[in-house]
Design an enzyme around this catalytic site. Structure first.
Site: not given
Ligand SMILES: NC(=O)c1ccc[n+]([C@@H]2O[C@H](COP(=O)([O-])OP(=O)(O)OC[C@H]3O[C@@H](n4cnc5c(N)ncnc54)[C@H](OP(=O)(O)O)[C@@H]3O)[C@@H](O)[C@H]2O)c1
Length: 329
Positions: A16, A35-36, A78, A96, A177
């Site tokens: 988002r 998305s799934r 990833h 990351k 993380d």
């Molecule tokens: N650069 C930054 O500032 C930053 C900040 C936060 C996180 N991150 C990184 O971004 C990545 C995602 O973090 P997030 O906080 O966005 O996580 P999140 O809110 O849990 O979202 C992850 C998404 O991955 C998908 N997904 C696919 N397989 C999954 C599974 N087995 N279990 C759960 N979700 C699964 C889902 O999308 P669908 O339901 O749409 O398929 C889920 O909404 C991580 O690698 C994290 O380290 C980076």
């Protein structure tokens, strides 16, 4: 200027923020989201104005005219999701930590290189102008020789054993993380350590709740790094040199400035406030790389992502943390 058509794979929290910041990138268009869940994809596409919404990650690779995919799934995913796109010949910007371990990272690099497809780790911190300026100041000797670095990243996260942050099956834990940020900055500013020590406290699921790291370098520098999911930390990065100190201003993962403090002198401050959260810097950099026909970033080459994964592996070996499927008990 040509338009770059972006796809997003996995529509959670960070997806988002990234989608919102794409609006700050000239020449970027959100072309497709995957998305799934088909419904979730449709809702996301409607909110952020994406042309295509698909209900599986595989279907994303069949969307026509996609230039690059941003992978925003949990750490454990990833590797598979980046491979899915790379094998379809689509450029990848992968969140990351790049992968769970260095073996997985090596495979991504090998596939990207064999196919001639662009691949970059979405280590957004690297592309902030404040970080570029800090590097310039250090290289110009603004604080003399760096002898110590302190960096930490911590927040209080409610304990959810099945959630992304605590679940071993999703490669949770503070180190992968958020501890990866202090480790990344230590590598950027000090290079490769000659010695790495680490100690951790485990959460109920066995992943690290907190991790403290001590590193030493051939030039006599040291670093003290920490991450925790148990309490808010200062989220700072300070470098101590023989002539003074340099501090990244704001949270070290998204710094909006640099302060140089020499003894007996007024501090010098340089300010670079981002227009949004700052995810646009990495997206704009990807587009510059693609425009130049590059297969990797000159700012964060794949060799740096690989050495960072090896450092994470070394820390995990010290704290005895292995994830399901890695073997070795
Ligand atoms: N650069 C930054 O500032 C930053 C900040 C936060 C996180 N991150 C990184 O971004 C990545 C995602 O973090 P997030 O906080 O966005 O996580 P999140 O809110 O849990 O979202 C992850 C998404 O991955 C998908 N997904 C696919 N397989 C999954 C599974 N087995 N279990 C759960 N979700 C699964 C889902 O999308 P669908 O339901 O749409 O398929 C889920 O909404 C991580 O690698 C994290 O380290 C980076």
């Amino acid at each position: 200027m040509r338009t770059y058509r972006w796809g997003i794979l996995g529509l959670g929290n960070i997806a988002r923020k990234f989608a919102a910041d794409l609006a700050h990138v000239p020449g970027a268009s959100l072309h497709a989201v995957a998305s799934r869940s088909e419904d979730k994809a449709q809702a996301f596409a409607a909110e952020f104005g994406a042309a295509h919404a698909v209900g599986s990650y595989e279907a994303l690779t069949a969307v026509p005219d996609l230039d690059v995919v941003y992978i925003a799934t949990p750490h454990s995913e990833h590797h598979a999701h980046a491979l899915l796109c790379l094998r379809a010949g689509i450029a990848v910007l992968c969140e990351k930590p790049f992968t769970v371990n260095a073996i997985q990272a090596q495979e991504l690099v090998a596939v990207a290189q064999a196919r001639g497809v662009f691949l970059m780790e979405a280590f957004w911190t690297r592309y902030f102008p404040a970080v570029a300026h800090a590097l310039e100041l250090l290289q110009a000797g603004a604080i003399g020789e760096v002898k110590h670095l302190v960096a930490d990243f911590g927040g209080f996260m409610p304990y959810e054993p099945l959630g992304r942050l605590f679940n071993p099956n999703l490669a949770g834990g503070s180190l992968l993380d958020i501890g990866v940020y202090p480790l990344f900055l230590s590598q950027l500013f000090l290079g490769q350590p000659t010695a790495v020590e680490a100690i951790s406290v485990a959460a109920g699921t066995g992943v690290d709740l907190s991790c403290a790291m001590s590193l030493a370098y051939a030039n006599g520098a040291t670093a003290s790094l920490a991450s925790t999911l148990a309490a808010p930390l200062d989220n700072q990065c300070v470098l101590y040199g023989t002539r003074g100190q340099l501090r990244l201003l704001g949270p070290m993962y998204a710094p909006h400035g640099v302060r140089v403090q020499l003894p007996g002198q007024a501090a010098q401050e340089f300010s670079y406030p981002p227009p949004g959260d700052g995810y646009h810097y990495e997206a704009a950099h990807v587009q510059q790389c693609l425009a130049q026909g590059l297969l990797e970033s000159p700012l964060l080459p794949l060799s740096s992502s690989l050495t960072l994964m090896r450092l994470l592996d070394a820390v995990r070996q010290r704290i005895g943390l292995r994830y399901p499927g890695e073997g070795g008990g």
